[in-house]
Design an enzyme around this catalytic site. Structure first.
Site, PDB file in Angstrom:
ATOM      1  N   LYS A  36       0.832  -1.198   0.000  1.00 37.06           N
ATOM      2  CA  LYS A  36       0.000   0.000   0.000  1.00 37.06           C
ATOM      3  C   LYS A  36       0.873   1.257   0.000  1.00 37.06           C
ATOM      4  O   LYS A  36       0.667   2.175  -0.805  1.00 37.06           O
ATOM      5  CB  LYS A  36      -0.912  -0.032   1.232  1.00 37.06           C
ATOM      6  N   ARG A 106      -3.208   3.533   8.536  1.00 44.69           N
ATOM      7  CA  ARG A 106      -3.566   2.374   7.723  1.00 44.69           C
ATOM      8  C   ARG A 106      -2.490   1.304   7.724  1.00 44.69           C
ATOM      9  O   ARG A 106      -1.322   1.594   7.529  1.00 44.69           O
ATOM     10  CB  ARG A 106      -3.804   2.825   6.263  1.00 44.69           C
ATOM     11  N   GLY A 115      -8.329  -6.518   4.206  1.00 41.80           N
ATOM     12  CA  GLY A 115      -9.253  -6.530   5.334  1.00 41.80           C
ATOM     13  C   GLY A 115      -8.783  -7.315   6.549  1.00 41.80           C
ATOM     14  O   GLY A 115      -9.504  -7.413   7.536  1.00 41.80           O
ATOM     15  N   ARG A 362      -3.426  -1.616  -6.512  1.00 46.12           N
ATOM     16  CA  ARG A 362      -2.625  -2.850  -6.495  1.00 46.12           C
ATOM     17  C   ARG A 362      -3.067  -3.698  -7.670  1.00 46.12           C
ATOM     18  O   ARG A 362      -4.166  -3.484  -8.206  1.00 46.12           O
ATOM     19  CB  ARG A 362      -2.824  -3.614  -5.184  1.00 46.12           C
ATOM     20  N   TYR A 877      11.248 -34.493 -20.459  1.00 40.66           N
ATOM     21  CA  TYR A 877       9.791 -34.334 -20.438  1.00 40.66           C
ATOM     22  C   TYR A 877       9.232 -34.608 -19.053  1.00 40.66           C
ATOM     23  O   TYR A 877       9.883 -35.229 -18.217  1.00 40.66           O
ATOM     24  CB  TYR A 877       9.122 -35.249 -21.471  1.00 40.66           C
TER      25      TYR A 877
HETATM   26  P1  ADP Z   1      -7.736  -2.200   3.828  1.00 44.51           P
HETATM   27  O1  ADP Z   1      -6.344  -2.652   3.683  1.00 44.51           O
HETATM   28  O2  ADP Z   1      -8.547  -3.035   4.769  1.00 44.51           O
HETATM   29  O3  ADP Z   1      -8.406  -1.932   2.520  1.00 44.51           O
HETATM   30  P2  ADP Z   1      -7.318   0.637   3.961  1.00 44.51           P
HETATM   31  O4  ADP Z   1      -6.160   1.182   4.709  1.00 44.51           O
HETATM   32  O5  ADP Z   1      -7.187   0.585   2.505  1.00 44.51           O
HETATM   33  O6  ADP Z   1      -7.675  -0.785   4.574  1.00 44.51           O
HETATM   34  O7  ADP Z   1      -8.568   1.491   4.373  1.00 44.51           O
HETATM   35  C1  ADP Z   1      -9.865   1.083   4.133  1.00 44.51           C
HETATM   36  C2  ADP Z   1     -10.701   2.214   3.575  1.00 44.51           C
HETATM   37  O8  ADP Z   1     -10.596   3.360   4.369  1.00 44.51           O
HETATM   38  C3  ADP Z   1     -10.237   2.671   2.217  1.00 44.51           C
HETATM   39  O9  ADP Z   1     -10.776   1.874   1.213  1.00 44.51           O
HETATM   40  C4  ADP Z   1     -10.771   4.062   2.147  1.00 44.51           C
HETATM   41  O10 ADP Z   1     -12.115   4.044   1.720  1.00 44.51           O
HETATM   42  C5  ADP Z   1     -10.710   4.510   3.578  1.00 44.51           C
HETATM   43  N1  ADP Z   1      -9.538   5.358   3.714  1.00 44.51           N
HETATM   44  C6  ADP Z   1      -8.264   4.965   3.887  1.00 44.51           C
HETATM   45  N2  ADP Z   1      -7.434   6.027   3.907  1.00 44.51           N
HETATM   46  C7  ADP Z   1      -8.208   7.109   3.754  1.00 44.51           C
HETATM   47  C8  ADP Z   1      -7.934   8.502   3.675  1.00 44.51           C
HETATM   48  N3  ADP Z   1      -6.709   8.980   3.748  1.00 44.51           N
HETATM   49  N4  ADP Z   1      -8.988   9.330   3.499  1.00 44.51           N
HETATM   50  C9  ADP Z   1     -10.229   8.814   3.395  1.00 44.51           C
HETATM   51  N5  ADP Z   1     -10.548   7.545   3.457  1.00 44.51           N
HETATM   52  C10 ADP Z   1      -9.550   6.692   3.641  1.00 44.51           C
HETATM   53 MG    MG Z   2      -7.739  -0.872   1.099  1.00 44.35          MG
END
Ligand code: ADP
Ligand code: MG
Ligand code: MG
Length: 903
Positions: A36, A106, A115, A362, A877
């Site tokens: 990520k 995150r 998830g 990704r 083979y």
């Molecule tokens: P996962 O790995 O479970 O997908 P993420 O870190 O991607 O977790 O976060 C899940 C969701 O949170 C993202 O899909 C997005 O919708 C929301 N999110 C993450 N970062 C941001 C951000 N900087 N601003 C707004 N929403 C965010």
């Molecule tokens: Mg995500």
């Protein structure tokens, strides 16, 4: 937070900043930054709209765990500096009451674990900053909506209060006040919910919700590192073989808001359709929503494109209808990402007041069908080369394309599940015996053979069945191995099933089904359904054919098939096998009519009795070979002489014994004594293979005659020279080989004289005992030595590991969990141990005979990792079951391409 001991050395770089056009990371730094983080940095470098932020490296995760779950002190100033930079870039300030910067914290490891770990949004809100946010945005409802989201996530992830507690509070509140959707709640309502949330946190006995934003930040960073070891993540890693040591990175990123009203939204998208591979945008969005709302099922998300809306007959507007400007911008971004990553992307985005923000990209997961189409399309579009396209498809997923699959949109009633033993889906009437399966099949019915376990006696029923379901037995049980070999769908070890053969019923709990009732099994997932479920037929579409043709052009190992029957041989040719690498002659005897004669031969107490039975087997066996040679034309066919321990053929049941006794005109007691005499304590290491042939050379003589006479006949009919390859099984000594080769050569000489023709043939041996590997030089030496080796890696694994395949299931599972075996050694060759024996065998054999042809004919011949090993070991083979031929062709090509790239 708990900080580790101060370090005296200069602290390494632990924090990598990213912002549009100004990132310290890159796409190829995912080991350090997680997927990520690396891709956020890359998107920012491409100038795409990414909210600024920074990544704390996976190294810190390692330190965190080595340090009793505390963070190194040197991290603090690095984070503070980066946070300030984010503030400058955005014009907000973290913790500031007037102008608060909010961040997302995150998770994100090297491999995608969607998830599985935790993410916290809207961090930086407290009772005072929320007022600042409300004033700045001029939207009180939005500010308090964000605050309640934050308290809930923080309470759940950092403070350990069950998220159900918060959900219950909100549900009760909505019920009491007559709301159905979260979006209907105004600022006042959210304030009430927030007060209830805080109360619940206090009541739970956890630490209180912190008002100090720094405490919030460090609490969240620690918790996200901690989520690397939550149960979900640990299980996911075990299932996907992701090493514990990798760790996760933590991304701290400025928030953007999809919940700011009706020109704001959040969504997920694939740049191509991940289930069909079609080049069309695919995904979902929600207006006025944040983060997980799309996937959480609270509200039903809508389509992205007008086309998708029309196809789904969805009355709700698509994103393209609703926010066309933002949609258009997204489309351009998707194009840019595909050309940068040269692959289909899985994307998360948010739209704040009409402005698009990218939050993640990704390479997207896809079905086997989509993988093929996307790879072929990308090559056709000139984005990737053909050999790259070949590398893009996972060979194991190919099997899904070669069998009918359950229509995912079908409604179905699950009965139970077991192990996904042999892929493909099949529906049919339940039968409980192999004889019944055969009878029903002859009447044109599709049946599912249901057995507690199967044995070699069930071969005919397994052949006749559309699918096989067993209550006991693992992935390498008789049912599983044989079904895979036949390409018949199979679910094995469905432990909840109880079979009552007398009553002809099966039950799962209270549910009882009887013979004739219809069930559907899905051998790819292990699921069993009641009734008939709609299927999708395999599509060997143009794309599939193109990819396979490109694979063959890569010049890898050739691929043959293990085929015992005309049906197998036809299938093998249809899938492009370049010959038969293993024809097991014993399978020809399991046929209901033939097995009696076979039993007669075995139980005969003298040579004359054996010869009389063999004389009746000869024409049948010859006819089999004629058919096989005709199907294969000029392609090579390797025939293995009778190999299995005789006990597999022995009569056991009373009526079988009676039939044999009558045929032999032998009193039944005498027959029983003979059967006892032939039974062995350890048949796998007993009278079998070359030992059997040395004890009863008349069997070899009959088989050689059948092969040669068939070769003459098939050759005449087609006007070609059929040159059979005859293979002697289970040889350890040169002398064994010489004795049997002598019998075969003498037979050939006799037939040449009888028929007045010259025979062309090759003689070789299976290499399946450690001694054979070590003494491979003896076996290949000289004119009369073996012309070819075929490694029988099933037996070689059994004998090298001293582990019986038939008894291995419980040992394998214990050994896998304890990390003793990396993989099931019967499914994927043990490259270090068994592999070293193989390399020695190849080397010593070729030293004596450089022209020695070398192949492999075990289950491993269809396993992609093993195929890469055989490629590197210098094989000519591999041979595998017909249904794995396309898999093996692709895997062989990949091995060759990778070897070229590495060179
Ligand atoms: P996962 O790995 O479970 O997908 P993420 O870190 O991607 O977790 O976060 C899940 C969701 O949170 C993202 O899909 C997005 O919708 C929301 N999110 C993450 N970062 C941001 C951000 N900087 N601003 C707004 N929403 C965010
Ligand atoms: Mg995500
Ligand atoms: Mg063997």
């Amino acid at each position: 937070m708990a900080l580790g001991h101060p370090s005296r050395e200069a602290t390494p770089k632990w924090v990598y900043y990213f912002a549009a056009g100004d990132s310290e990371g890159r796409a190829d730094m995912s080991d350090l930054l997680g997927g990520k983080g690396a891709n956020l940095a890359e998107m920012a470098n491409l100038g795409l709209p990414v909210p600024p932020g920074f990544t704390i490296t996976t190294e810190v995760c390692g330190l965190y765990y080595r340090n009793q779950r505390s963070l190194p002190e040197g991290l603090v100033p690095q984070v503070e500096r980066a946070l300030e930079r984010v503030g400058k870039e955005t014009g907000f300030s973290f913790g500031n009451e007037e102008n608060p910067l909010l961040v997302a914290v995150r998770s994100g490891g090297r491999a995608s674990m969607p998830g599985m770990m935790d993410t916290i949004l809207n961090l930086g809100l407290n009772d005072r900053t929320v007022q600042g946010l409300a004033r700045n945005s001029n939207d009180e409802r939005f500010a308090y909506d964000s605050y309640r989201r934050f308290i809930q996530m923080y309470g759940d992830v950092v403070l350990g209060v069950d998220h159900a507690v918060f959900e219950d509070i909100l549900d009760n509140f909505k019920n009491l006040n007559g709301f159905s959707f979260d979006t209907e709640l105004g600022a006042g309502e959210w304030r009430e919910v927030i007060a209830a949330y805080k109360g619940a946190i206090e009541d739970s006995g956890s630490a209180p919700f912190p008002q100090d934003t720094n405490e919030q930040l460090w609490g969240a960073i620690g918790a996200v590192f901690g989520s690397w070891q939550n149960n979900r993540a640990v299980t996911y890693r075990r299932l996907h073989a992701i090493p514990e040591s990798w760790g996760t990175a933590v991304n701290v990123q400025a928030m953007v808001f999809g919940n700011m009203g009706n020109t704001s939204a959040t969504g997920v998208a694939f740049t191509r359709n991940p289930s069909t591979g079609a080049n069309e945008i695919y995904g979902e969005y929600l207006i006025n929503a944040q983060g997980e709302d799309v996937v959480s099922g609270i509200r039903t998300p809508h389509t992205l494109t007008i086309k998708a809306r029309e196809e789904a007959e969805d009355p709700n507007p698509s994103l393209e209808d609703e926010l066309p400007g933002a949609f258009h911008e997204l489309k351009l971004i998707f194009g840019a990402l595909e050309s940068r990553y040269r692959d289909m992307q899985d994307i998360e985005f948010t739209i704040q007041n009409g402005k698009v923000w990218m939050l993640q990209t990704r390479s997207g997961k896809r079905t086997a069908e989509a993988a093929v189409k996307i790879a072929v399309d990308l090559a056709a579009e000139g984005v990737i080369r053909r050999d790259e396209a070949v590398l893009r498809v996972d060979p194991s997923s190919f099997t899904q394309l070669l069998h009918p699959t359950i229509d995912p949109s079908a409604e179905m009633e699950l009965l139970t599940s077991g192990l996904p033993a042999s892929p493909g889906a099949a529906s049919g009437e339940i039968v409980f015996s192999s004889d019944e399966a055969e009878r029903q099949k002859q009447q044109g019915r599709a049946v599912i053979l249901v057995r507690t376990e199967t044995s070699p006696e069930d071969i005919h029923g397994m052949h006749a069945a559309a699918g096989i379901l067993t209550a006991r037995g693992g992935m390498t049980s008789h049912a599983a191995v044989v079904a895979r070999g036949m390409g018949v769908p199979c679910v094995s070890g469905a432990g909840a099933i109880r079979i009552n053969e007398q009553a002809a019923t099966l039950s799962v709990g209270q549910r009882v089904l009887k013979a004739g009732d219809i069930v559907t099994i899905d051998g790819a997932t292990g699921r069993v359904y009641v009734g008939e479920v709609p299927m999708r037929q395999p599509q060997l579409s143009g794309d599939f054919a193109s990819l396979i043709a490109w694979a063959d052009a890569a010049g890898g190992l050739s691929v043959r098939a293990n085929a015992d029957t005309p049906k197998d041989a036809r299938q093998a040719r249809a899938f492009g096998a370049q010959g038969i690498g293993l024809c097991r002659t014993e399978h020809m005897f399991f046929d209901a009519e033939r097995i009696l004669t076979m039993r007669e031969m075995i139980c005969a107490t003298n040579e004359a009795g054996r010869k009389s039975a063999l004389a009746r087997i000869l024409p049948v066996q010859r006819a089999d070979f004629v058919e096989l040679f005709e199907i294969m034309g000029e392609l090579p066919v390797t025939i293995r002489l009778l190999d299995p321990p005789l006990h597999e053929f022995l009569p056991r049941q009373e009526r079988e014994l009676e039939a044999v006794a009558a045929q032999l005109k032998m009193p039944i007691d005498k027959l029983k004594a003979r059967v006892d005499e032939l039974s062995e304590f350890n048949p796998m290491l007993g009278l079998r293979g070359s030992r059997l042939a040395i004890r009863y050379p008349e069997i070899t003589e009959m088989q050689a005659r059948a092969i040669f006479e068939a070769a003459i006949e098939a050759g005449k009919r087609q006007g070609v020279t059929v040159e059979p390859e005859i293979m002697i099984p289970l040889v350890a000594y040169r002398r064994e080989y010489d004795i049997l080769a002598g019998v075969i050569r003498n037979t050939a000489d006799t037939i040449e004289k009888e028929a007045g023709v010259r025979l062309a043939y090759k003689l070789g041996t299976m290499i399946e005992l450690p001694r054979a590997c070590l003494r491979a030089g003896d076996l290949a030496d000289g004119e009369d030595g073996a012309d070819f080796f075929s490694f029988g890696t099933n037996d070689l694994t059994q004998t090298a590991l001293g582990l019986s395949r038939d008894d291995a299931a419980p040992i394998l599972s214990a050994y896998a969990t304890q990390g003793i075996y990396d993989a099931d050694p019967f499914a994927s060759i043990d490259q270090q141990g068994v592999g070293e024996l193989v390399r020695i065998g190849v080397e010593r054999g070729r030293e004596k005979k450089p022209t020695l042809k070398i192949g492999i004919c075990g289950e491993h011949g269809g396993d992609p990792d093993s195929i890469a090993f055989f490629h590197s070991a210098g094989f000519d083979y591999v041979s595998c079951s017909p249904f794995r031929v396309p898999v093996a062709r692709l895997a062989a090509a990949q091995a060759a391409i990778r070897a070229k790239l590495d060179a």
